[in-house]
Design an enzyme around this catalytic site. Sequence first.
Site, PDB file in Angstrom:
ATOM      1  N   ASN A   1      12.331  66.603  20.836  1.00  0.00           N
ATOM      2  CA  ASN A   1      13.068  66.821  19.585  1.00  0.00           C
ATOM      3  C   ASN A   1      12.804  68.253  19.103  1.00  0.00           C
ATOM      4  O   ASN A   1      11.682  68.581  18.723  1.00  0.00           O
ATOM      5  CB  ASN A   1      12.579  65.793  18.563  1.00  0.00           C
ATOM      6  CG  ASN A   1      13.298  65.906  17.227  1.00  0.00           C
ATOM      7  OD1 ASN A   1      14.059  66.838  16.989  1.00  0.00           O
ATOM      8  ND2 ASN A   1      13.049  64.935  16.353  1.00  0.00           N
TER       9      ASN A   1
ATOM     10  N   CYS B   1      16.394  68.300  10.848  1.00  0.00           N
ATOM     11  CA  CYS B   1      17.100  68.159  12.133  1.00  0.00           C
ATOM     12  C   CYS B   1      18.614  68.234  11.976  1.00  0.00           C
ATOM     13  O   CYS B   1      19.333  68.408  12.958  1.00  0.00           O
ATOM     14  CB  CYS B   1      16.720  66.839  12.803  1.00  0.00           C
ATOM     15  SG  CYS B   1      14.964  66.672  13.097  1.00  0.00           S
TER      16      CYS B   1
ATOM     17  N   HIS C   1      21.916  64.234  18.118  1.00  0.00           N
ATOM     18  CA  HIS C   1      20.579  64.800  17.918  1.00  0.00           C
ATOM     19  C   HIS C   1      19.638  64.189  18.954  1.00  0.00           C
ATOM     20  O   HIS C   1      19.622  62.977  19.160  1.00  0.00           O
ATOM     21  CB  HIS C   1      20.101  64.478  16.499  1.00  0.00           C
ATOM     22  CG  HIS C   1      18.703  64.922  16.243  1.00  0.00           C
ATOM     23  ND1 HIS C   1      18.267  66.182  16.558  1.00  0.00           N
ATOM     24  CD2 HIS C   1      17.631  64.259  15.728  1.00  0.00           C
ATOM     25  CE1 HIS C   1      16.991  66.291  16.239  1.00  0.00           C
ATOM     26  NE2 HIS C   1      16.582  65.140  15.738  1.00  0.00           N
TER      27      HIS C   1
HETATM   28  O1  UT7 Z   1      14.522  63.935  14.180  1.00  0.00           O
HETATM   29  C1  UT7 Z   1      14.487  62.780  13.439  1.00  0.00           C
HETATM   30  C2  UT7 Z   1      13.121  62.343  13.354  1.00  0.00           C
HETATM   31  N1  UT7 Z   1      12.548  61.604  14.380  1.00  0.00           N
HETATM   32  C3  UT7 Z   1      13.027  60.485  14.936  1.00  0.00           C
HETATM   33  O2  UT7 Z   1      14.178  60.167  14.906  1.00  0.00           O
HETATM   34  C4  UT7 Z   1      12.024  59.618  15.611  1.00  0.00           C
HETATM   35  C5  UT7 Z   1      12.229  58.188  15.186  1.00  0.00           C
HETATM   36  N2  UT7 Z   1      11.232  57.262  15.689  1.00  0.00           N
HETATM   37  C6  UT7 Z   1      10.967  57.057  17.013  1.00  0.00           C
HETATM   38  O3  UT7 Z   1      11.524  57.721  17.869  1.00  0.00           O
HETATM   39  C7  UT7 Z   1      10.031  55.936  17.376  1.00  0.00           C
HETATM   40  O4  UT7 Z   1       9.768  55.144  16.261  1.00  0.00           O
HETATM   41  C8  UT7 Z   1       8.708  56.434  17.976  1.00  0.00           C
HETATM   42  C9  UT7 Z   1       8.942  56.998  19.363  1.00  0.00           C
HETATM   43  C10 UT7 Z   1       8.076  57.479  17.093  1.00  0.00           C
HETATM   44  C11 UT7 Z   1       7.738  55.275  18.131  1.00  0.00           C
HETATM   45  O5  UT7 Z   1       8.316  54.244  18.901  1.00  0.00           O
HETATM   46  P1  UT7 Z   1       8.250  52.734  18.400  1.00  0.00           P
HETATM   47  O6  UT7 Z   1       8.830  51.908  19.459  1.00  0.00           O
HETATM   48  O7  UT7 Z   1       8.871  52.693  17.039  1.00  0.00           O
HETATM   49  O8  UT7 Z   1       6.698  52.501  18.371  1.00  0.00           O
HETATM   50  P2  UT7 Z   1       5.792  52.074  17.139  1.00  0.00           P
HETATM   51  O9  UT7 Z   1       5.712  53.175  16.123  1.00  0.00           O
HETATM   52  O10 UT7 Z   1       6.291  50.754  16.664  1.00  0.00           O
HETATM   53  O11 UT7 Z   1       4.392  51.924  17.845  1.00  0.00           O
HETATM   54  C12 UT7 Z   1       4.151  50.951  18.812  1.00  0.00           C
HETATM   55  C13 UT7 Z   1       2.721  51.084  19.320  1.00  0.00           C
HETATM   56  C14 UT7 Z   1       1.701  51.230  18.191  1.00  0.00           C
HETATM   57  O12 UT7 Z   1       0.548  50.529  18.546  1.00  0.00           O
HETATM   58  P3  UT7 Z   1       0.226  49.094  17.882  1.00  0.00           P
HETATM   59  O13 UT7 Z   1       0.112  49.374  16.413  1.00  0.00           O
HETATM   60  O14 UT7 Z   1       1.401  48.220  18.225  1.00  0.00           O
HETATM   61  O15 UT7 Z   1      -1.044  48.710  18.545  1.00  0.00           O
HETATM   62  C15 UT7 Z   1       1.382  52.712  18.177  1.00  0.00           C
HETATM   63  O16 UT7 Z   1       0.094  52.994  17.709  1.00  0.00           O
HETATM   64  O17 UT7 Z   1       2.596  52.265  20.113  1.00  0.00           O
HETATM   65  C16 UT7 Z   1       1.498  53.044  19.650  1.00  0.00           C
HETATM   66  N3  UT7 Z   1       1.779  54.449  19.895  1.00  0.00           N
HETATM   67  C17 UT7 Z   1       1.489  55.050  21.059  1.00  0.00           C
HETATM   68  N4  UT7 Z   1       0.948  54.612  22.191  1.00  0.00           N
HETATM   69  C18 UT7 Z   1       0.806  55.481  23.206  1.00  0.00           C
HETATM   70  C19 UT7 Z   1       2.361  55.344  19.051  1.00  0.00           C
HETATM   71  N5  UT7 Z   1       2.453  56.532  19.653  1.00  0.00           N
HETATM   72  C20 UT7 Z   1       1.921  56.374  20.907  1.00  0.00           C
HETATM   73  C21 UT7 Z   1       1.751  57.249  21.992  1.00  0.00           C
HETATM   74  N6  UT7 Z   1       1.212  56.755  23.120  1.00  0.00           N
HETATM   75  N7  UT7 Z   1       2.148  58.537  21.961  1.00  0.00           N
END
Ligand code: UT7
Length: 345
Positions: free
Chosen positions: A302, A132, A272
Site C-alpha cells: 500500500n 490514500c 487502491h
Molecule cells: O489504505 C487504506 C488503509 N488500509 C487498508 O485498507 C487495510 C485494511 N485492513 C486489512 O487489510 C486487514 O485487516 C489486515 C491485513 C490489516 C489484517 O487482516 P485480517 O484478516 O483483518 O486480520 P486480523 O486483524 O483480524 O488479525 C488476525 C490475526 C490476529 O491474531 P489473533 O488476535 O487472531 O490471535 C493478529 O494479531 O492475525 C494476527 N496478525 C498477524 N499475524 C502474522 C496481524 N498481523 C500479522 C502479521 N503476521 N503481520
Amino acid sequence: MSPASRKPLHNPRARHGYQGRACSILAVGSYVPARVLTNADLEKMVATSDEWIRTRTGIRERRLAAPDEATSDLAAHAARKALANAGLAPEAVDLIITATVTPDMPFPSTACLVQEKIGARRAAAFDVEAACSGFIYGLEIGQQFVMSRTCETVLVIGAEKLSSIVDWTDRNTCVLFGDGAGAAVLQHRPGAHGLLTTCLGADGGKGHVLCVPGGGSRLPSSVETVHRRQHFIRMDGRETFKNAVQAMYAAAREALDRCQLDIARIACIIPHQANRRIIDAVAERLGARPEQLFVNVDRYGNTSAASVAIALDEAVSSGRVQRGDLILLVVFGAGFTWGAAIIEW
Ligand code: UT7
C-alpha cells in the site's frame, strides 16, 4: 465489441449544463525506489510469515526509499517522467498539486519542493491531504482548474515515503506499506471526454480508526510522544477493511450510474492497492470480471496516495490501457476518505 460498448458516451457534466472545457490526462509517469523489502526480510524483523502476509493481503514485497530520499525526491522523479511522456517542458506547468501524508516537512509544501526540483518556474504549487484517496482528490481539483480555463497544464502527483511513519515493531501494520510516486499531466485534449466524473466522500467520525496521532498541533512532538510511538501509523485493520469494501463499492457504483455505464464497458478497473482481498470483494460486488482488474499490490504493498497513480502508469505503459478505453479508479483511505473516477483514456 459488444453492442453496449458501441453506445455513445454519456457525459454527466453536460447534463448539469456545465460549459467548461473537458479535462484529459495527457500522460502519466511513476517512480519506485530501488530497495526491495520482501516478506522473507520482514520475517526477520517481526513475528510474521510470508504465508500470512500473502494470504491475508496479497503482498509479496514492497519498495523502500533510501535514507536520504524524501517524498519530494520520489515525486520529482515521477513528475519528470510524466512530463517527458507528455512531451512538455517543466516551464509549461501552471500548477502542481501533490497528494501526500508524508510531506518532507510540515511546511513548505512538498509541491513547492517539487516545483524547485523539476524547474517548473511558472507553476503555483500546493499539497492535498486526503490520505490514500489523495490522488483522486488531486485529479478532481486539477480538473477544475483546467475546465475553468484558469490553467492550461496541471501536474497532479501522489507520492509517499510511508516507511518514515511505519512502526517497524508493529506486525499489524509494518507488513502493509511501501514507498513510491505517480504523476499525471492534465490538459484539455480536443475531442476527448477525459475525466468523465469524479465522486468524492469522507467520514471524519472514523478518523481515529486509521491515523498518526502525534506530531501535529493536538499532540506536538515531545520526548513523551516519541516514547509512546505516536508518530507512527495506527490502524484497526478489520474496521478499515469493512469500511473500505463498502465505500469503494458505493463510490464506484455512483460513478458508473452517473455516466450510465455498465461495469462491462470498463476496460480497466484500477482500485487502491491496499489488500488483494479488498480489491476482490469490491470487484465481486460490482460484478466485474477478474481480467478487468489491474493489480500490483503484490509488488508494492500500500503506497497510499501514490497507489492508483503508480498503477495507472503501469497500466498505460504496459499497453493494458489504450487511448479511448474507459478506466475506473476507486480509492479509500484514512479520514475516512474515498473516491471514484471514470476516465476516457
Ligand atoms: O489504505 C487504506 C488503509 N488500509 C487498508 O485498507 C487495510 C485494511 N485492513 C486489512 O487489510 C486487514 O485487516 C489486515 C491485513 C490489516 C489484517 O487482516 P485480517 O484478516 O483483518 O486480520 P486480523 O486483524 O483480524 O488479525 C488476525 C490475526 C490476529 O491474531 P489473533 O488476535 O487472531 O490471535 C493478529 O494479531 O492475525 C494476527 N496478525 C498477524 N499475524 C502474522 C496481524 N498481523 C500479522 C502479521 N503476521 N503481520
